[in-house]
Design an enzyme around this catalytic site. Structure first.
Site, PDB file in Angstrom:
ATOM      1  N   CYS A   1      42.184  47.626  45.223  1.00  0.00           N
ATOM      2  CA  CYS A   1      43.628  47.412  45.105  1.00  0.00           C
ATOM      3  C   CYS A   1      43.930  46.217  44.222  1.00  0.00           C
ATOM      4  O   CYS A   1      43.403  45.132  44.445  1.00  0.00           O
ATOM      5  CB  CYS A   1      44.234  47.086  46.478  1.00  0.00           C
TER       6      CYS A   1
ATOM      7  N   GLU B   1      43.789  54.154  34.807  1.00  0.00           N
ATOM      8  CA  GLU B   1      42.676  54.119  35.759  1.00  0.00           C
ATOM      9  C   GLU B   1      43.020  54.944  36.995  1.00  0.00           C
ATOM     10  O   GLU B   1      44.147  54.943  37.470  1.00  0.00           O
ATOM     11  CB  GLU B   1      42.381  52.668  36.154  1.00  0.00           C
TER      12      GLU B   1
HETATM   13  N1  SAH Z   1      53.431  49.148  42.739  1.00  0.00           N
HETATM   14  C1  SAH Z   1      53.067  49.694  44.006  1.00  0.00           C
HETATM   15  C2  SAH Z   1      51.718  50.373  44.026  1.00  0.00           C
HETATM   16  C3  SAH Z   1      50.559  49.746  43.329  1.00  0.00           C
HETATM   17  S1  SAH Z   1      49.575  48.512  44.082  1.00  0.00           S
HETATM   18  C4  SAH Z   1      53.139  48.610  45.067  1.00  0.00           C
HETATM   19  O1  SAH Z   1      53.313  47.463  44.726  1.00  0.00           O
HETATM   20  O2  SAH Z   1      53.051  48.923  46.248  1.00  0.00           O
HETATM   21  C5  SAH Z   1      48.952  49.114  45.616  1.00  0.00           C
HETATM   22  C6  SAH Z   1      48.769  47.999  46.631  1.00  0.00           C
HETATM   23  O3  SAH Z   1      47.755  47.061  46.227  1.00  0.00           O
HETATM   24  C7  SAH Z   1      50.061  47.200  46.830  1.00  0.00           C
HETATM   25  O4  SAH Z   1      50.283  46.932  48.180  1.00  0.00           O
HETATM   26  C8  SAH Z   1      49.706  45.932  46.078  1.00  0.00           C
HETATM   27  O5  SAH Z   1      50.499  44.857  46.472  1.00  0.00           O
HETATM   28  C9  SAH Z   1      48.232  45.756  46.424  1.00  0.00           C
HETATM   29  N2  SAH Z   1      47.568  44.768  45.575  1.00  0.00           N
HETATM   30  C10 SAH Z   1      47.894  44.389  44.312  1.00  0.00           C
HETATM   31  N3  SAH Z   1      47.066  43.425  43.879  1.00  0.00           N
HETATM   32  C11 SAH Z   1      46.189  43.186  44.874  1.00  0.00           C
HETATM   33  C12 SAH Z   1      45.069  42.302  45.016  1.00  0.00           C
HETATM   34  N4  SAH Z   1      44.675  41.491  44.045  1.00  0.00           N
HETATM   35  N5  SAH Z   1      44.396  42.322  46.192  1.00  0.00           N
HETATM   36  C13 SAH Z   1      44.747  43.162  47.187  1.00  0.00           C
HETATM   37  N6  SAH Z   1      45.782  44.028  47.100  1.00  0.00           N
HETATM   38  C14 SAH Z   1      46.498  44.039  45.957  1.00  0.00           C
END
Ligand code: SAH
Length: 351
Positions: free
Chosen positions: A341, A102
């Site tokens: 996110c 995605e």
């Molecule tokens: N693996 C990397 C990048 C991918 S996620 C990381 O963890 O940073 C990108 C961002 O979205 C990260 O800060 C992650 O924690 C956040 N994220 C993941 N799930 C989420 C959710 N359900 N709601 C809001 N942010 C989320």
């Protein structure tokens, strides 16, 4: 054994052209018996015009185009797309081996930001994240990362201005290909390094290693907990990575690159969003050249965390501000289309 020219052609043609810089493309055309200037033309057609097949490069001699038709440029196929009310577009891209990833395009008045994936799936298994629920399938190759940007650029008919590595996957587990992709996006597509953000949950030693590349990208670190036990509760891999060690590596990143670090902090109602947590977070980051990005939780079906009220989000923000912490809130886009996110997953949607 001495390798023949044919061997060389076969081996070279197996590596997709996307991801190669102009001198590599020039070496490649020369290996095919073509003049060097065709390398520059090829570069332009691959990166500026976004061509999908060598057969479509009309400035090349017809015979050669046809002979090279099978050479892979390395472009994916759009398998499915959905558009949210805020004009965020989520793309499901099909890769050469049939895997689906995605990618999200987020237009604003002045910008077009692409949220790119670095892996098919993700091994980190953060409790609040949809991608982590399916585990890791594989790393993305450099060209598969670059392709996402070209695909969004073509779909919007607009130049991409910003890139965030916040799609599926943990970029620092695939650091080699991610760094190569950053260099390609920068040199070959012309996107400034300062407009590129790499988001990581933190892998021991990897932030230090990334700093050595001396890139000017923004490093965003997913913190999510204001202390070690809270962080471990949300991010299983934090068990092997003390918060103090993570922050030490971040300090080194600032010292080596001169760039401040962004800390991402998901707000989960009743879990990490109280005044006590705000005070603890402020204490943790006091004096650190950083910026906190609060992300109110985006719901996913597998878990029942709650997003805090706007009032709580504002109070948390104000508490950090009052403690001298630079802070902003990210209300993610594309929420109702599962494009925000943490909502991305290797979907099996049939188009
Ligand atoms: N693996 C990397 C990048 C991918 S996620 C990381 O963890 O940073 C990108 C961002 O979205 C990260 O800060 C992650 O924690 C956040 N994220 C993941 N799930 C989420 C959710 N359900 N709601 C809001 N942010 C989320």
């Amino acid at each position: 054994m001495v390798s023949t020219l044919d061997d060389a052609i076969v081996t070279q043609s197996q590596r997709p052209l996307l991801g190669m810089n102009q001198s590599e493309l020039t070496a490649w055309v020369q290996a095919q018996g073509q003049p060097a200037y065709r390398g520059k033309q090829l570069h332009q057609w691959v990166y500026d015009k976004g061509v999908r097949s060598l057969a479509d490069i009309t400035v090349f001699p017809k015979n050669w185009r046809q002979a090279m038709e099978k050479v892979s440029i390395g472009r994916s196929v759009i398998h499915y797309r959905s558009v949210a009310a805020d004009e965020t577009v989520k793309f499901l891209l099909r890769l050469d081996d049939g895997q689906i990833i995605e990618t999200v395009g987020m237009p604003t008045e002045k910008r077009l930001t692409v949220c790119v994936s670095s892996q098919v799936g993700c091994p980190m298994a953060c409790d609040f994240c949809a991608t982590g629920k399916g585990g890791l399938v594989r790393n993305l190759a450099t060209h598969e990362i670059v392709d996402q940007v070209l695909t969004v650029q073509a779909a919007f008919e607009q130049r991409v201005s910003n890139i965030v590595f916040m799609g599926m996957g943990e970029p620092l587990i695939n650091a080699q290909n991610v760094v190569a992709a950053v260099k390609c996006l920068n040199h070959d597509i012309g996107i400034g390094q300062r407009s590129i953000t790499i988001s990581t949950v933190g892998i021991p030693g990897q932030i230090r290693r990334l700093a050595k590349h001396q890139l000017q990208v923004t490093l965003a670190v997913s913190l999510h907990g204001s202390n070690q036990s809270l962080r471990t509760q949300l991010i299983p891999s934090a068990q092997q990575y003390q918060l103090t060690d993570l922050l030490d590596e971040c300090r080194e990143y600032v010292a080596v690159t001169g760039r401040r670090v962004t800390f991402e902090y998901i707000l989960l109602a009743g879990l990490n969003d109280s005044e006590v947590h705000a005070a603890e977070l402020a204490q943790l980051l006091r004096g650190f050249q950083s910026h906190v990005n609060l992300i109110p939780y985006n719901p996913i079906s597998e878990v029942d965390y709650q997003r805090p009220s706007r009032k709580r989000v504002n109070q948390f923000t104000n508490s950090l501000k009052a403690s001298g912490i630079a802070v902003s809130v990210r209300y993610s886009r594309g929420l109702e289309k599962d494009a925000a996110c943490g909502q991305l997953r290797a979907s099996k949607i049939e188009p």
